[in-house]
Each structure stands twice: as structure tokens, then as C-alpha cells.
Design an enzyme around this catalytic site. Structure first.
Site, mmCIF file in Angstrom:
data_model
loop_
_atom_site.group_PDB
_atom_site.id
_atom_site.type_symbol
_atom_site.label_atom_id
_atom_site.label_comp_id
_atom_site.label_asym_id
_atom_site.label_seq_id
_atom_site.Cartn_x
_atom_site.Cartn_y
_atom_site.Cartn_z
ATOM 1 N N GLY A 94 0.203 -0.996 0.066
ATOM 2 C CA GLY A 94 0.354 -0.060 0.016
ATOM 3 C C GLY A 94 0.463 1.131 0.412
ATOM 4 O O GLY A 94 2.523 1.294 0.044
ATOM 5 N N ASN A 95 0.353 2.306 0.439
ATOM 6 C CA ASN A 95 0.853 3.880 0.026
ATOM 7 C C ASN A 95 0.633 4.817 1.064
ATOM 8 O O ASN A 95 -0.856 4.169 2.035
ATOM 9 C CB ASN A 95 0.505 4.220 -1.577
ATOM 10 C CG ASN A 95 -0.527 4.628 -1.566
ATOM 11 O OD1 ASN A 95 -0.990 4.929 -0.811
ATOM 12 N ND2 ASN A 95 -0.515 3.631 -2.608
ATOM 13 N N ARG A 96 0.852 5.930 1.351
ATOM 14 C CA ARG A 96 0.517 6.463 2.184
ATOM 15 C C ARG A 96 -0.686 7.407 2.306
ATOM 16 O O ARG A 96 -0.844 8.500 3.013
ATOM 17 C CB ARG A 96 2.142 7.931 3.230
ATOM 18 C CG ARG A 96 2.832 6.340 3.685
ATOM 19 C CD ARG A 96 4.257 7.303 4.615
ATOM 20 N NE ARG A 96 5.362 6.608 4.492
ATOM 21 C CZ ARG A 96 5.577 5.457 5.537
ATOM 22 N NH1 ARG A 96 4.481 5.639 6.073
ATOM 23 N NH2 ARG A 96 6.188 5.207 5.650
ATOM 24 N N SER A 97 -0.957 7.177 1.505
ATOM 25 C CA SER A 97 -2.617 8.823 1.320
ATOM 26 C C SER A 97 -3.269 8.534 1.509
ATOM 27 O O SER A 97 -4.010 7.472 2.608
ATOM 28 C CB SER A 97 -2.926 8.055 -0.609
ATOM 29 O OG SER A 97 -3.966 8.841 -0.890
ATOM 30 N N ALA B 179 -3.830 7.850 -5.085
ATOM 31 C CA ALA B 179 -2.436 7.358 -5.655
ATOM 32 C C ALA B 179 -2.310 5.466 -5.853
ATOM 33 O O ALA B 179 -3.087 5.151 -4.876
ATOM 34 C CB ALA B 179 -1.911 7.088 -4.393
#
Ligand code: CTP
Ligand code: CA
Length: 225
Positions: free
Chosen positions: A33-36, A100
């Protein structure tokens, strides 16, 4: 920014916004995943609704309340987001890809939880490319006059990378912000430059994500037929 009542400059328009960050599953309990946080996309959806638009929000893994009067469609992965976006885009006057999207996903999904094996190092995780949704939506427009807006987070050579990305994606506007050192991700403020395919360059000073959202809609409204 003070907004007066009746400033419904998006009335009669349908806008499609994506927000959050995709999660690409490795197994039933793990993902890449990502930090959005989804805050910017949610602010865009709320601002568009306040300006009179009908809003469809494709929401990827966001833990925020759905903005009032907005049609929220939850999605998880890049492939799900692509499917929902391709389906909804032909009806939209404006498409804003604020999500994102993971560039890669694990090549293999393990249907059972991946377990440690005594005395063995883990196997490397093979990745494959996800489709570029923004590029696809920009290229495959069927609705006359539709505007497509992308985002870019860059750590260096922000404007040069932004210009190149705008051209590569084929969108009308690209909102570029500088990330790193606690900037943008998960915070309540944002600072950006809105680049136009027409050569325009609109800096937006540091401020709440709601102000950037309104600055983006101002640029959109100026270009809608
Ligand atoms: N985007 C997309 N589909 C992808 C990747 C990105 O639609 N598979 C969209 C994002 O929603 C954003 C824009 O493209 O609006 C730019 O994303 P970004 O990650 O900055 O661009 P990339 O082309 O993936 O370039 P980079 O290699 O810098 O990550
Ligand atoms: Ca990317």
C-alpha cells in the site's frame, strides 16, 4: 477563502473523483500500500458538491466520512479502481485522479496466508505493472469537452517532472506537489502548482487542502465549455 451562497459554478456538471490509495493484496491478510490518506480527494469531492456538481467519488481505502451529497463507491485495488473509473468516466464532465494508484501489484496472490518456513529465507515478491488509469482515461475520452485532471507527487525537479508527466499522461491539468520531509502525505495542508496542457502554471500557496481543492475547481471551471 470565503465562499458566498449561490456560487454554483459546477451546477449541472457531473464530476468523477478518485481518492485514497490502492492496496494490492499479497495474501488474505497482507497488502502493498501507500501513505495516501484520501484527504485531498475528499476535499475535492466536497468542494465540487458545494459548487453544485453531482459527484461520484471512487474511494480507495480511506477512513474518512463520505462528504454530504456525494455518491461514494468503495474500491480496493488498482484493477478495481480502473474498472469503476472506466465505467463511470463516460458520464463525467470532469475526471480527477487524486488517488495514489499502486504502480505494481504482486504477480501472485496466495489464497492462504504466507507462512514462515523454519530455517528458510523468504522468497522474493515478484511484481507486475498495474494499468495507468489516468493515461487510459485521457486517451479514451468519449464525452465531448470532458476535462481530465491528474496529480503528481514529486520529490525533486518538481516542475520539470510535472511537465513531462502532464505530456505523458495526456491530461488537461496536472496538480504537482512536492513530497518528502512530512510534506503532503497525511497532513492537512498542501502546496502545489497546477500545470495546464495549454502551458499555464498556477502556483497555490501552502494552505488547507480545501483551498487547493477550490483552486483546482477554479482552473477546471475556466476551461469547461
Ligand atoms: N495514476 C493512474 N494509474 C496508475 C498510476 C498513476 O491513474 N497506475 C495516476 C494518479 O492517480 C495520478 C497520476 O497518475 O493522478 C500520476 O501518478 P504518479 O504516480 O505521479 O505517476 P506515474 O506515471 O506512476 O509516475 P512515477 O513513476 O513517478 O510514479
Ligand atoms: Ca506512480
Amino acid at each position: 477563502l470565503v465562499r458566498g451562497v449561490g456560487e454554483a459554478d459546477l451546477a449541472g456538471r457531473h464530476v468523477l473523483v478518485s481518492a485514497g490509495g490502492t492496496r494490492e493484496p499479497l495474501d488474505p491478510v497482507r497488502f502493498l500500500g501507500n501513505r495516501s490518506s484520501g484527504k485531498q480527494g475528499y476535499a475535492l469531492a466536497a468542494a465540487a458538491a458545494a459548487r453544485g456538481a453531482r459527484v461520484t467519488l471512487l474511494s480507495a481505502n480511506v477512513s474518512l466520512p463520505g462528504p454530504a451529497g456525494v455518491d461514494v463507491i468503495p474500491v480496493a485495488t488498482a484493477l478495481e479502481l480502473r474498472e469503476a473509473a472506466v465505467k463511470a468516466a463516460p458520464e463525467a464532465d470532469v475526471v480527477v485522479m487524486a488517488a495514489a494508484v499502486a504502480d505494481f501489484r504482486p504477480a501472485v496472490y496466495a489464497t492462504g496466508k504466507i507462512k514462515k518456513v523454519e530455517g528458510e529465507e523468504p522468497a522474493p515478491v515478484a511484481l507486475v505493472r498495474n494499468p495507468d488509469i489516468l493515461a487510459e482515461l485521457s486517451a479514451d475520452r468519449t464525452r465531448p469537452g470532458q476535462l481530465v485532471v491528474g496529480f503528481a507527487a514529486e520529490t525533486d525537479q518538481v516542475l520539470a517532472h510535472g511537465r513531462a508527466k502532464l505530456a505523458r499522461k495526456g491530461c488537461d491539468l496536472l496538480v504537482v506537489n512536492e513530497v518528502g520531509d512530512g510534506k503532503a502525505f497525511g497532513t492537512d495542508t498542501n502546496e502545489a502548482v497546477i500545470l495546464g496542457a495549454d502551458g499555464s502554471e498556477t502556483p497555490v500557496p501552502p494552505g488547507p487542502k480545501e483551498e487547493l481543492a477550490d483552486a483546482i475547481w477554479d482552473q477546471v471551471v475556466a476551461r469547461l465549455g
